[in-house]
Scaffold this active site. Structure first.
Site, mmCIF file in Angstrom:
data_model
loop_
_atom_site.group_PDB
_atom_site.id
_atom_site.type_symbol
_atom_site.label_atom_id
_atom_site.label_comp_id
_atom_site.label_asym_id
_atom_site.label_seq_id
_atom_site.Cartn_x
_atom_site.Cartn_y
_atom_site.Cartn_z
ATOM 1 N N GLU A 21 -9.166 -9.595 -4.468
ATOM 2 C CA GLU A 21 -8.657 -10.373 -5.360
ATOM 3 C C GLU A 21 -9.204 -11.635 -6.226
ATOM 4 O O GLU A 21 -9.626 -12.049 -7.827
ATOM 5 C CB GLU A 21 -7.189 -10.695 -5.513
ATOM 6 C CG GLU A 21 -6.279 -9.685 -5.319
ATOM 7 C CD GLU A 21 -5.840 -9.097 -4.264
ATOM 8 O OE1 GLU A 21 -6.994 -8.266 -3.911
ATOM 9 O OE2 GLU A 21 -4.779 -8.590 -4.193
ATOM 10 N N LYS A 35 2.696 -11.499 -5.732
ATOM 11 C CA LYS A 35 1.958 -10.050 -5.879
ATOM 12 C C LYS A 35 2.382 -9.460 -4.708
ATOM 13 O O LYS A 35 2.473 -8.335 -5.451
ATOM 14 C CB LYS A 35 0.833 -10.440 -5.881
ATOM 15 C CG LYS A 35 -0.524 -8.831 -6.322
ATOM 16 C CD LYS A 35 -1.648 -9.069 -6.285
ATOM 17 C CE LYS A 35 -2.764 -8.161 -6.785
ATOM 18 N NZ LYS A 35 -3.314 -7.443 -6.248
ATOM 19 N N ARG A 50 1.526 3.604 -3.287
ATOM 20 C CA ARG A 50 0.970 5.217 -3.469
ATOM 21 C C ARG A 50 2.409 6.158 -3.721
ATOM 22 O O ARG A 50 2.321 7.268 -3.776
ATOM 23 C CB ARG A 50 0.430 5.201 -2.078
ATOM 24 C CG ARG A 50 -0.712 5.275 -1.496
ATOM 25 C CD ARG A 50 -1.682 4.548 -0.380
ATOM 26 N NE ARG A 50 -2.511 4.745 0.236
ATOM 27 C CZ ARG A 50 -3.036 3.435 -0.006
ATOM 28 N NH1 ARG A 50 -2.357 2.099 -0.274
ATOM 29 N NH2 ARG A 50 -4.726 3.246 0.241
ATOM 30 N N HIS A 101 -3.121 -14.174 -3.649
ATOM 31 C CA HIS A 101 -1.464 -13.932 -2.771
ATOM 32 C C HIS A 101 -2.185 -13.960 -1.111
ATOM 33 O O HIS A 101 -1.322 -15.369 -0.827
ATOM 34 C CB HIS A 101 -0.840 -12.699 -3.008
ATOM 35 C CG HIS A 101 -1.380 -11.533 -2.574
ATOM 36 N ND1 HIS A 101 -0.767 -10.121 -1.710
ATOM 37 C CD2 HIS A 101 -2.994 -11.182 -2.986
ATOM 38 C CE1 HIS A 101 -1.622 -9.711 -2.007
ATOM 39 N NE2 HIS A 101 -2.657 -9.950 -2.433
ATOM 40 N N ARG A 102 -2.962 -13.547 -0.750
ATOM 41 C CA ARG A 102 -3.327 -14.062 0.253
ATOM 42 C C ARG A 102 -4.136 -15.752 0.970
ATOM 43 O O ARG A 102 -3.452 -15.936 1.803
ATOM 44 C CB ARG A 102 -4.183 -12.847 1.047
ATOM 45 C CG ARG A 102 -3.647 -11.624 0.893
ATOM 46 C CD ARG A 102 -3.866 -10.190 1.604
ATOM 47 N NE ARG A 102 -2.801 -8.877 1.498
ATOM 48 C CZ ARG A 102 -1.995 -9.119 1.484
ATOM 49 N NH1 ARG A 102 -1.538 -10.268 2.313
ATOM 50 N NH2 ARG A 102 -1.535 -7.727 0.877
ATOM 51 N N ASN A 150 -2.974 -6.640 -11.895
ATOM 52 C CA ASN A 150 -4.761 -7.294 -10.527
ATOM 53 C C ASN A 150 -4.094 -6.228 -9.471
ATOM 54 O O ASN A 150 -4.699 -6.571 -8.834
ATOM 55 C CB ASN A 150 -4.547 -8.777 -10.163
ATOM 56 C CG ASN A 150 -5.657 -8.812 -9.253
ATOM 57 O OD1 ASN A 150 -7.102 -7.617 -9.853
ATOM 58 N ND2 ASN A 150 -6.528 -9.954 -8.792
ATOM 59 N N ARG A 201 -12.916 -13.351 -1.222
ATOM 60 C CA ARG A 201 -12.280 -14.169 -0.777
ATOM 61 C C ARG A 201 -13.300 -14.795 0.750
ATOM 62 O O ARG A 201 -12.885 -15.634 0.979
ATOM 63 C CB ARG A 201 -11.515 -13.178 0.149
ATOM 64 C CG ARG A 201 -10.168 -12.996 -0.761
ATOM 65 C CD ARG A 201 -9.531 -11.218 0.108
ATOM 66 N NE ARG A 201 -8.344 -11.235 -1.302
ATOM 67 C CZ ARG A 201 -7.647 -10.606 -0.358
ATOM 68 N NH1 ARG A 201 -8.091 -9.244 0.295
ATOM 69 N NH2 ARG A 201 -6.441 -10.768 -1.635
ATOM 70 N N ASP A 207 2.978 -5.921 -8.490
ATOM 71 C CA ASP A 207 1.948 -4.718 -8.153
ATOM 72 C C ASP A 207 3.200 -3.499 -7.984
ATOM 73 O O ASP A 207 2.535 -2.924 -8.872
ATOM 74 C CB ASP A 207 0.984 -4.997 -6.441
ATOM 75 C CG ASP A 207 -0.638 -6.077 -6.649
ATOM 76 O OD1 ASP A 207 -0.456 -6.803 -7.770
ATOM 77 O OD2 ASP A 207 -0.628 -5.693 -5.831
ATOM 78 N N ASP A 221 -7.607 -6.903 4.891
ATOM 79 C CA ASP A 221 -6.531 -8.080 4.585
ATOM 80 C C ASP A 221 -6.547 -9.574 5.265
ATOM 81 O O ASP A 221 -6.469 -10.352 5.659
ATOM 82 C CB ASP A 221 -5.364 -6.915 4.184
ATOM 83 C CG ASP A 221 -5.823 -6.510 2.939
ATOM 84 O OD1 ASP A 221 -7.246 -6.698 1.843
ATOM 85 O OD2 ASP A 221 -4.826 -6.252 1.899
ATOM 86 N N SER A 254 -12.726 0.045 5.694
ATOM 87 C CA SER A 254 -11.393 0.648 5.617
ATOM 88 C C SER A 254 -10.513 1.089 5.765
ATOM 89 O O SER A 254 -9.943 2.181 5.106
ATOM 90 C CB SER A 254 -10.588 -0.278 4.588
ATOM 91 O OG SER A 254 -11.485 -1.425 3.568
ATOM 92 N N SER A 264 0.705 -1.653 0.075
ATOM 93 C CA SER A 264 0.289 0.393 0.178
ATOM 94 C C SER A 264 1.218 1.247 0.108
ATOM 95 O O SER A 264 0.252 2.190 -1.165
ATOM 96 C CB SER A 264 -0.845 0.161 1.292
ATOM 97 O OG SER A 264 -1.644 -1.429 0.924
ATOM 98 N N SER A 300 -15.411 -0.224 -1.343
ATOM 99 C CA SER A 300 -13.808 -0.110 -1.454
ATOM 100 C C SER A 300 -13.105 1.710 -1.015
ATOM 101 O O SER A 300 -13.868 2.270 -1.290
ATOM 102 C CB SER A 300 -12.667 -0.065 -2.893
ATOM 103 O OG SER A 300 -12.179 -0.195 -2.207
ATOM 104 N N SER A 301 -12.475 1.468 -0.024
ATOM 105 C CA SER A 301 -11.646 3.393 0.408
ATOM 106 C C SER A 301 -11.056 3.962 -1.110
ATOM 107 O O SER A 301 -10.529 4.693 -0.447
ATOM 108 C CB SER A 301 -10.883 2.871 2.012
ATOM 109 O OG SER A 301 -10.295 1.839 1.377
#
Ligand code: DC
Length: 671
Positions: free
Chosen positions: A356, A433, A30, A400-401, A94, A359, A52, A328, A208, A26, A178-179
């Site tokens: 992704e 990712k 950014r 990935h998670r 993604n 989930r 990513d 997450d 979030s 994240s 989504s934030s």
């Protein structure tokens, strides 16, 4: 790129040691965008190196940023809030952290300075909503269109030079899907503050929130001080402009930390797990995962720059948690729930459905495969630990998670699973990712008993292609490799160099115990000297063949070979791997190929190294060596009773590897 089809995790029984986290995803994406928009250059250290961030870097390069890498430092030449390139097609994989902010930024810039951009991603990216962001941008005067399904990428963005943005009225954006939509606007709109303050209002509940906090924090580092009234109203001051901080550090990824905090809570019984890269000073909301882990029983000390974790309560304590603030990392709690004393419930997690993968559905289905009882609602998940664990092949959904958190199910022996079960992770490379070396990091910390570590043995006569086959199979499975012949060769070489009597078993055995060998892939060092090339000399091979007939030599090298049996698994090649050294191997292969074919291969191999040889001599030598290896009284070369025979005379190297992998895929408990 070749993707490993699956990784089998043996049942694991403990963990200890230190892990250094990769950079935060994240923060990395950014910071990259902010650096790309600033005037001047920014040096970023500790940047995450993953799928990513690669798409974000590629996008910035396409947009005209100059990017240089020097070791751990990435230098980004910023565009100074203007467009250098006015037409581009960007592929964003993604990566939501690239798609949303770039869409908003390019929409704002194209509207003011003119341009045409297309933003696309992988198929799943085209199923992840972006309509709320587009709905916020259009009233500003941005021309943003859908190239596929309305509400989803791919997007087309257009504008003419000199266009104006309608920023006088508050810009309204939904916050409950989504934030990242709010984050995208916060990152893009400072570019349009020349006519005064810009106000963003959030419609509906903002989810979030900690991710928005990261955004505000980083904006401040780049010179933009956003005023915030609760979580509903954000004001970007008129006259804002991005200013590079010059140099910026990316802290470790707190979401990635969750796997190791959980690992400590589950498996660090003696020594702790030390997680380096995040700590008391972290700006990431996922650090709040630690509170949840502590509530489940983890013993955690948060220090500056690191977190130290031990097992506390055991079994873990079940919890009920509103996990909205850690969407997450909460996935890791769902897997910790397998080790709890009662059902665990996670609520307020509807955003899981647009990540992704879906989930909630994915987690429910995979935890059930392990034997857990799972109730999945629209926005909650309840997990009851398995009464009986089952070996499972875990689907990872290119997420990935899913791969990382489900790997923690391999510690089932600690939950008393009888029998303990291995866990197969399908498409394990999806961890690229955010954490390309995740499994290497896990195996560096995890402990297990050798009996849990699967072994594949590949025995056969000289020049039958064992080494090539073993290397291919080990690479495909992510396993360790033992070339046992190299140990006999190394001992032969050491004896020749030190003039030890090569007919004396006791003298050779004494030498074997003093050997200082170091392996790195297919390279080998003897007493600090790289000997990889010398080991392949014919005279070394024939000496190895002679000394390997001595019982003392075989005995002396035995434990050294057993030491290669380490997680996640071993592929061992030689003459007696399946018969003597690893009689409990899960798959035994015996390679055969005609002497003529083997002589031809050896001949080609020698020629490629610039050594000339006579093919008939080579064949005679091979046959003599076969005869000696077969007829010796100790560990003679012969197939194990339960070995599968593979005649590779007519097969290419890849075909042989594919055959062994096909056999392996059939083996219980996954076959
Ligand atoms: O596989 P190779 O050619 O590198 O092996 C060299 C010699 O070592 C071979 O002639 C026999 C011996 N060897 C052995 O006796 N047992 C093994 N497991 C591996 C090799």
């Amino acid at each position: 790129m070749f993707r490993i089809p699956f990784l089998d995790l043996p049942a694991l029984t403990g963990a200890a040691g230190t892990v250094k986290l990769p950079g935060s995803k994240s923060i990395s994406n950014r910071v990259l965008l902010l650096a790309g928009l600033s005037a001047g250059a920014t040096t970023v250290r500790g940047l995450l190196d993953s799928d990513d961030t690669a798409v974000m870097l590629d996008a910035l390069r396409t947009l005209g940023c100059v990017i240089e890498r020097d070791g751990d430092a990435t230098r980004i030449g910023g565009l100074g809030g203007r467009l250098a390139v006015h037409e581009a097609k960007l592929f964003l994989g993604n990566a939501g952290t690239a798609m949303r902010p770039l869409a908003a930024t390019l929409a704002v810039l194209a509207t003011r300075h003119g341009g045409r951009f297309e933003l696309a991603g992988v198929a799943r990216m085209h199923e992840r909503p972006i309509g709320d962001l587009v709905d916020a941008l259009r009233p500003l005067g941005c021309d943003v269109g859908y190239l596929g399904t309305p509400g989803y990428p791919p997007l087309a963005i257009a504008g003419h030079d000199g266009g104006r943005l309608a920023t006088a009225a508050p810009i309204r954006v939904r916050g409950d899907v989504s934030s990242q939509f709010l984050t995208a606007l916060l990152l893009a709109l400072p570019l349009a503050t020349d006519t005064g303050d810009i106000v963003i209002e959030v419609v509906g509940e903002l989810i979030s929130k900690p991710y928005v906090e990261i955004t505000l924090n980083l904006l401040a580092r780049f010179g933009i001080d956003v005023r915030r009234d609760g979580w509903q109203r954000f004001t970007i001051p008129g006259g804002s402009a991005y200013r590079t901080p010059g140099e910026i550090w990316v802290e470790g990824d707190a979401s990635s930390a969750s796997y190791f905090v959980a690992l400590g809570a589950i498996a660090a019984t003696a020594e702790p797990i030390v997680v380096e890269g995040v700590g008391r000073d972290s700006i990431q909301g996922d650090m709040r995962f630690v509170d949840a882990a502590v509530a489940m029983g983890a013993d955690v000390a948060i220090e500056p720059g690191r977190v130290v974790v031990r097992r506390g309560a055991w079994p873990l304590k079940a919890i009920t948690l509103d996990a909205n603030h850690i969407p997450d990392a909460a996935m890791t709690l769902a897997v910790m729930a397998l080790y709890a004393d009662a059902p665990t419930t996670l609520t307020h997690i509807a955003s899981w459905r647009v990540k992704e993968t879906d989930r909630i559905a994915a987690m429910a289905s995979e935890l059930r495969k392990l034997g857990a009882d799972v109730v999945a609602g629209d926005d909650f998940l309840r997990v009851t630990p398995p009464p009986r664990w089952r070996a499972a092949a875990i689907e990872t959904y290119d997420d990935h998670r899913m791969a990382m958190c489900l790997s923690l199910a391999a510690f089932n022996p600690l939950a008393g699973a009888t029998p303990s079960v291995p866990v197969r992770i399908l498409d394990p490379k999806c961890v690229g990712k955010t954490f390309p070396d995740y499994f290497e990091a896990l195996f560096a910390l995890a402990r297990t008993e050798p009996r849990h570590v699967p072994v594949i043995t590949i025995d056969g006569p000289t020049a039958s292609g064992k080494g090539t086959l073993a290397t291919g199979v080990a690479a495909a499975l992510g396993y360790q490799k033992l070339d046992s012949g190299s140990l006999y060769r190394a001992l032969a070489l050491a004896a020749m160099r030190r003039q030890v009597d090569t007919s004396s078993g006791p003298a050779l055995a004494a030498l074997a115990r003093r050997l200082e060998l170091r392996f790195d892939g297919d390279r080998l060092w003897l007493d600090g000297d790289e000997v990889s090339a010398d080991l392949r000399l014919e005279v070394v091979g024939s000496t190895a063949s002679r000394i390997s007939a001595l019982p003392e030599v075989r005995e002396a090298l035995h434990d050294l070979q057993l030491g290669f049996r380490r997680a996640p698994g071993l592929v061992a090649d030689g003459r007696d791997m399946g018969t003597v050294v690893f009689p409990d191997a899960a798959l035994k292969v015996f390679l055969t190929a005609s002497a003529a074919m083997r002589a031809e291969r050896r001949h080609a191999q020698l020629l490629s190294r610039g050594v000339s040889a006579n093919i008939d001599d080579l064949r005679a030598d091979l046959e003599a060596r076969d005869a000696r290896d077969r007829s010796r009284s100790v560990a003679p070369l012969k197939p194990a009773e339960d070995a599968l025979l593979l005649d590779n005379s007519a097969l290419s190297a890849d075909q042989s590897v594919a055959q062994v992998l096909a056999w392996w895929a059939q083996r219980r408990p996954f076959g």
